[in-house]
Design a protein around this motif. Structure first.
Motif, PDB file in Angstrom:
ATOM      1  N   LYS A 163      47.716 -24.618 -64.757  1.00 59.75           N
ATOM      2  CA  LYS A 163      47.820 -25.915 -64.100  1.00 59.75           C
ATOM      3  C   LYS A 163      48.930 -26.715 -64.771  1.00 59.75           C
ATOM      4  O   LYS A 163      49.495 -26.310 -65.767  1.00 59.75           O
ATOM      5  N   LYS A 164      49.207 -27.866 -64.252  1.00 58.05           N
ATOM      6  CA  LYS A 164      50.268 -28.714 -64.783  1.00 58.05           C
ATOM      7  C   LYS A 164      49.885 -29.250 -66.167  1.00 58.05           C
ATOM      8  O   LYS A 164      48.724 -29.578 -66.409  1.00 58.05           O
ATOM      9  N   CYS A 165      50.875 -29.346 -67.075  1.00 55.94           N
ATOM     10  CA  CYS A 165      50.590 -29.837 -68.429  1.00 55.94           C
ATOM     11  C   CYS A 165      51.480 -31.007 -68.842  1.00 55.94           C
ATOM     12  O   CYS A 165      51.203 -31.672 -69.831  1.00 55.94           O
ATOM     13  N   GLU A 197      46.014 -33.743 -60.425  1.00 55.67           N
ATOM     14  CA  GLU A 197      46.798 -32.520 -60.534  1.00 55.67           C
ATOM     15  C   GLU A 197      46.249 -31.520 -61.544  1.00 55.67           C
ATOM     16  O   GLU A 197      46.586 -30.341 -61.490  1.00 55.67           O
ATOM     17  N   ASN A 198      45.427 -31.996 -62.475  1.00 52.26           N
ATOM     18  CA  ASN A 198      44.772 -31.092 -63.428  1.00 52.26           C
ATOM     19  C   ASN A 198      43.369 -31.647 -63.699  1.00 52.26           C
ATOM     20  O   ASN A 198      43.200 -32.558 -64.514  1.00 52.26           O
ATOM     21  N   GLN A 199      42.396 -31.095 -63.013  1.00 58.23           N
ATOM     22  CA  GLN A 199      41.021 -31.587 -63.115  1.00 58.23           C
ATOM     23  C   GLN A 199      40.357 -31.274 -64.454  1.00 58.23           C
ATOM     24  O   GLN A 199      39.243 -31.728 -64.709  1.00 58.23           O
ATOM     25  N   ASN A 200      41.029 -30.527 -65.313  1.00 60.24           N
ATOM     26  CA  ASN A 200      40.472 -30.183 -66.620  1.00 60.24           C
ATOM     27  C   ASN A 200      40.764 -31.223 -67.690  1.00 60.24           C
ATOM     28  O   ASN A 200      40.349 -31.049 -68.833  1.00 60.24           O
ATOM     29  N   ALA A 231      46.934 -25.602 -70.388  1.00 56.22           N
ATOM     30  CA  ALA A 231      46.996 -25.852 -68.950  1.00 56.22           C
ATOM     31  C   ALA A 231      46.376 -24.738 -68.116  1.00 56.22           C
ATOM     32  O   ALA A 231      45.916 -24.979 -67.007  1.00 56.22           O
TER      33      ALA A 231
END
Length: 85
Positions: free
Chosen positions: A22-24, A44-47, A19
């Motif tokens: 970021k949020k996971c 919420e997590n663009q990755n 994460a």
């Protein structure tokens, strides 16, 4: 085109590591629409890419930092907590 993006994990083997601040995990999405869950996760997590699958559909067993499976029931609602992996 492949059904899933190329897997990226680096040295990580757990959602927290992947994460990178970021949020996971998204426990609040259980019971919500799978499509709403997908949009929420990716916002919420663009990755990560969220992949909506019915519970009976097969999944890839390898761990990927850039993937979140969203398991849905026959009504299209999230069954279990989506998380990176």
């Amino acid at each position: 085109m492949a059904p899933y993006p190329p897997c990226w994990s680096g040295a990580c083997e757990d959602p927290e590591c992947c994460a990178r601040g970021k949020k996971c995990r998204w426990p609040e999405l259980v019971g919500k629409s799978g499509e709403i869950a997908k949009m929420t996760i990716e916002r919420e997590n663009q990755n990560v890419l969220a992949i909506v699958l019915r519970a009976r559909d097969g999944r890839i067993d390898n761990f990927c930092c850039n993937r979140v499976f969203v398991g849905i029931d026959t009504n299209g609602n999230v069954l279990i907590t989506p998380q990176i992996g």
